[in-house]
Design a protein around this motif. Structure first.
Motif, PDB file in Angstrom:
ATOM      1  N   ALA A 146       0.853  -1.184   0.000  1.00  0.00           N
ATOM      2  CA  ALA A 146       0.000   0.000   0.000  1.00  0.00           C
ATOM      3  C   ALA A 146       0.891   1.238   0.000  1.00  0.00           C
ATOM      4  CB  ALA A 146      -0.899  -0.003   1.235  1.00  0.00           C
ATOM      5  N   VAL A 147       0.595   2.165  -0.882  1.00  0.00           N
ATOM      6  CA  VAL A 147       1.405   3.381  -0.986  1.00  0.00           C
ATOM      7  C   VAL A 147       1.435   4.117   0.356  1.00  0.00           C
ATOM      8  CG1 VAL A 147       1.597   5.636  -2.109  1.00  0.00           C
ATOM      9  CG2 VAL A 147       1.078   3.619  -3.469  1.00  0.00           C
ATOM     10  N   SER A 148       0.316   4.154   1.045  1.00  0.00           N
ATOM     11  CA  SER A 148       0.269   4.869   2.330  1.00  0.00           C
ATOM     12  C   SER A 148       1.205   4.229   3.359  1.00  0.00           C
ATOM     13  CB  SER A 148      -1.155   4.907   2.872  1.00  0.00           C
ATOM     14  OG  SER A 148      -1.656   3.594   3.053  1.00  0.00           O
ATOM     15  N   ALA A 149       1.309   2.910   3.367  1.00  0.00           N
ATOM     16  CA  ALA A 149       2.222   2.229   4.299  1.00  0.00           C
ATOM     17  C   ALA A 149       3.672   2.514   3.934  1.00  0.00           C
ATOM     18  CB  ALA A 149       1.958   0.725   4.304  1.00  0.00           C
ATOM     19  N   LEU A 150       3.970   2.510   2.645  1.00  0.00           N
ATOM     20  CA  LEU A 150       5.320   2.816   2.180  1.00  0.00           C
ATOM     21  C   LEU A 150       5.691   4.250   2.550  1.00  0.00           C
ATOM     22  CD1 LEU A 150       7.861   2.043   0.554  1.00  0.00           C
ATOM     23  CD2 LEU A 150       6.638   2.773  -1.509  1.00  0.00           C
ATOM     24  N   VAL A 151       4.784   5.190   2.321  1.00  0.00           N
ATOM     25  CA  VAL A 151       5.032   6.595   2.641  1.00  0.00           C
ATOM     26  C   VAL A 151       5.278   6.770   4.135  1.00  0.00           C
ATOM     27  CG1 VAL A 151       3.902   8.867   2.804  1.00  0.00           C
ATOM     28  CG2 VAL A 151       3.855   7.596   0.656  1.00  0.00           C
ATOM     29  N   ASN A 152       4.448   6.143   4.949  1.00  0.00           N
ATOM     30  CA  ASN A 152       4.587   6.238   6.399  1.00  0.00           C
ATOM     31  C   ASN A 152       5.978   5.795   6.839  1.00  0.00           C
ATOM     32  OD1 ASN A 152       3.622   6.676   9.073  1.00  0.00           O
ATOM     33  ND2 ASN A 152       3.364   4.475   9.281  1.00  0.00           N
ATOM     34  N   SER A 153       6.443   4.697   6.299  1.00  0.00           N
ATOM     35  CA  SER A 153       7.764   4.186   6.665  1.00  0.00           C
ATOM     36  C   SER A 153       8.882   5.068   6.107  1.00  0.00           C
ATOM     37  CB  SER A 153       7.913   2.753   6.166  1.00  0.00           C
ATOM     38  OG  SER A 153       8.974   2.117   6.796  1.00  0.00           O
ATOM     39  N   LEU A 154       8.757   5.492   4.860  1.00  0.00           N
ATOM     40  CA  LEU A 154       9.777   6.361   4.249  1.00  0.00           C
ATOM     41  C   LEU A 154       9.955   7.642   5.062  1.00  0.00           C
ATOM     42  CD1 LEU A 154       8.846   5.996   0.475  1.00  0.00           C
ATOM     43  CD2 LEU A 154      11.060   5.402   1.481  1.00  0.00           C
ATOM     44  N   LYS A 155       8.858   8.283   5.409  1.00  0.00           N
ATOM     45  CA  LYS A 155       8.933   9.544   6.150  1.00  0.00           C
ATOM     46  C   LYS A 155       9.402   9.323   7.582  1.00  0.00           C
ATOM     47  CE  LYS A 155       5.656  12.615   5.368  1.00  0.00           C
ATOM     48  NZ  LYS A 155       4.300  13.189   5.159  1.00  0.00           N
ATOM     49  N   GLY A 156       8.904   8.279   8.224  1.00  0.00           N
ATOM     50  CA  GLY A 156       9.264   8.032   9.618  1.00  0.00           C
ATOM     51  C   GLY A 156      10.724   7.672   9.804  1.00  0.00           C
ATOM     52  N   VAL A 157      11.208   6.735   9.003  1.00  0.00           N
ATOM     53  CA  VAL A 157      12.604   6.290   9.140  1.00  0.00           C
ATOM     54  C   VAL A 157      13.559   7.403   8.730  1.00  0.00           C
ATOM     55  CG1 VAL A 157      14.325   4.635   8.327  1.00  0.00           C
ATOM     56  CG2 VAL A 157      12.010   3.849   8.863  1.00  0.00           C
ATOM     57  N   SER A 158      13.276   8.075   7.615  1.00  0.00           N
ATOM     58  CA  SER A 158      14.182   9.146   7.167  1.00  0.00           C
ATOM     59  C   SER A 158      14.227  10.286   8.181  1.00  0.00           C
ATOM     60  CB  SER A 158      13.784   9.656   5.780  1.00  0.00           C
ATOM     61  OG  SER A 158      12.513  10.262   5.801  1.00  0.00           O
ATOM     62  N   ALA A 159      13.085  10.641   8.761  1.00  0.00           N
ATOM     63  CA  ALA A 159      13.066  11.707   9.766  1.00  0.00           C
ATOM     64  C   ALA A 159      13.903  11.320  10.975  1.00  0.00           C
ATOM     65  CB  ALA A 159      11.633  12.012  10.190  1.00  0.00           C
ATOM     66  N   ARG A 160      13.757  10.081  11.414  1.00  0.00           N
ATOM     67  CA  ARG A 160      14.514   9.618  12.586  1.00  0.00           C
ATOM     68  C   ARG A 160      16.018   9.659  12.315  1.00  0.00           C
ATOM     69  NH1 ARG A 160      11.527   5.684  13.448  1.00  0.00           N
ATOM     70  NH2 ARG A 160      12.607   4.063  12.293  1.00  0.00           N
ATOM     71  N   ILE A 161      16.438   9.189  11.152  1.00  0.00           N
ATOM     72  CA  ILE A 161      17.872   9.157  10.807  1.00  0.00           C
ATOM     73  C   ILE A 161      18.415  10.575  10.625  1.00  0.00           C
ATOM     74  CG2 ILE A 161      19.569   8.419   9.073  1.00  0.00           C
ATOM     75  CD1 ILE A 161      18.457   6.099  10.769  1.00  0.00           C
ATOM     76  N   LEU A 162      17.706  11.415   9.901  1.00  0.00           N
ATOM     77  CA  LEU A 162      18.197  12.775   9.650  1.00  0.00           C
ATOM     78  C   LEU A 162      18.226  13.605  10.931  1.00  0.00           C
ATOM     79  CD1 LEU A 162      16.492  13.547   6.225  1.00  0.00           C
ATOM     80  CD2 LEU A 162      18.919  13.139   6.648  1.00  0.00           C
ATOM     81  N   ARG A 163      17.236  13.447  11.789  1.00  0.00           N
ATOM     82  CA  ARG A 163      17.244  14.189  13.056  1.00  0.00           C
ATOM     83  C   ARG A 163      18.361  13.691  13.964  1.00  0.00           C
ATOM     84  NH1 ARG A 163      12.032  13.430  15.531  1.00  0.00           N
ATOM     85  NH2 ARG A 163      12.659  14.946  17.078  1.00  0.00           N
ATOM     86  N   ARG A 164      18.668  12.395  13.880  1.00  0.00           N
ATOM     87  CA  ARG A 164      19.758  11.846  14.693  1.00  0.00           C
ATOM     88  C   ARG A 164      21.123  12.345  14.188  1.00  0.00           C
ATOM     89  NH1 ARG A 164      20.897   5.889  13.463  1.00  0.00           N
ATOM     90  NH2 ARG A 164      22.076   6.948  11.845  1.00  0.00           N
ATOM     91  N   ASP A 165      21.328  12.280  12.877  1.00  0.00           N
ATOM     92  CA  ASP A 165      22.637  12.605  12.298  1.00  0.00           C
ATOM     93  C   ASP A 165      22.872  14.104  12.107  1.00  0.00           C
ATOM     94  OD1 ASP A 165      22.955   9.876  12.242  1.00  0.00           O
ATOM     95  OD2 ASP A 165      22.887   9.682  10.059  1.00  0.00           O
ATOM     96  N   PHE A 166      21.812  14.879  12.006  1.00  0.00           N
ATOM     97  CA  PHE A 166      21.945  16.319  11.745  1.00  0.00           C
ATOM     98  C   PHE A 166      21.100  17.107  12.749  1.00  0.00           C
ATOM     99  CE2 PHE A 166      22.544  14.052   7.749  1.00  0.00           C
ATOM    100  CZ  PHE A 166      23.771  14.536   7.335  1.00  0.00           C
ATOM    101  N   THR A 167      21.241  16.777  14.011  1.00  0.00           N
ATOM    102  CA  THR A 167      20.406  17.329  15.073  1.00  0.00           C
ATOM    103  C   THR A 167      20.356  18.851  15.045  1.00  0.00           C
ATOM    104  OG1 THR A 167      20.880  15.440  16.466  1.00  0.00           O
ATOM    105  CG2 THR A 167      20.013  17.385  17.558  1.00  0.00           C
ATOM    106  N   GLY A 168      21.492  19.496  15.010  1.00  0.00           N
ATOM    107  CA  GLY A 168      21.530  20.953  15.066  1.00  0.00           C
ATOM    108  C   GLY A 168      20.825  21.616  13.907  1.00  0.00           C
ATOM    109  N   ARG A 169      20.990  21.079  12.717  1.00  0.00           N
ATOM    110  CA  ARG A 169      20.389  21.699  11.531  1.00  0.00           C
ATOM    111  C   ARG A 169      18.874  21.536  11.500  1.00  0.00           C
ATOM    112  NH1 ARG A 169      24.493  19.400   7.006  1.00  0.00           N
ATOM    113  NH2 ARG A 169      26.258  19.450   8.401  1.00  0.00           N
ATOM    114  N   VAL A 170      18.397  20.357  11.851  1.00  0.00           N
ATOM    115  CA  VAL A 170      16.963  20.100  11.775  1.00  0.00           C
ATOM    116  C   VAL A 170      16.240  20.760  12.936  1.00  0.00           C
ATOM    117  CG1 VAL A 170      15.183  18.313  11.806  1.00  0.00           C
ATOM    118  CG2 VAL A 170      17.286  17.947  10.506  1.00  0.00           C
TER     119      VAL A 170
END
Length: 138
Positions: A76-100
């Motif tokens: 389901a596209v909605s399930a894929l989107v949910n995972s894409l946004k959730g995982v990427s947000a978690r990784i980017l906020r972890r690795d680039f905390t100050g910028r985000v």
């Protein structure tokens, strides 16, 4: 039928399902940069693999990203989107905390909305015409 590498083959299905996705940062803040986008792409590529999908194209600007994903019919596209946004947000906020986090986005990277459009194959007018021209049994 000619062999086409864009077709996915399963036990009971042959499919060619592509979706164009656009994710916008929260409040359209310009927080993404040249260092963050490759990390975002790698993360989203891994998420797609987990869904047995393929990230065909990825690109972005400071406030949004575009993806072209080839996915199986069972996803389901909605399930894929949910995972894409959730995982990427978690990784980017972890690795680039100050910028985000300095952008005051209230703990979120992505806007809760997204754009999704099916793409690939023939235009709807051509498909409609093809179906209309099928021979009906008498």
């Amino acid at each position: 039928m000619a062999q086409n590498d864009d077709y996915r083959r399963g036990r009971h299905v042959v499919s060619a399902m592509h979706v164009h996705l656009v994710f916008v940062t929260k409040y359209r803040r310009g927080v993404l940069d040249d260092e963050m986008l490759p990390v975002c792409e790698a993360t989203m590529r891994k998420v797609c693999e987990d869904f047995e999908a393929e990230l065909k194209e990825f690109n972005g600007e400071d406030d949004h990203v575009h993806l072209l994903v080839n996915h199986p019919p069972k996803v389901a596209v909605s399930a894929l989107v949910n995972s894409l946004k959730g995982v990427s947000a978690r990784i980017l906020r972890r690795d680039f905390t100050g910028r985000v986090n300095r952008a005051i986005m209230h703990g979120h990277l992505w806007s809760p909305s997204y754009f999704a459009a099916s793409c690939g194959g023939a235009p709807l007018t051509v498909v409609r015409q093809y179906i209309e021209q099928q021979r009906r049994p008498a």
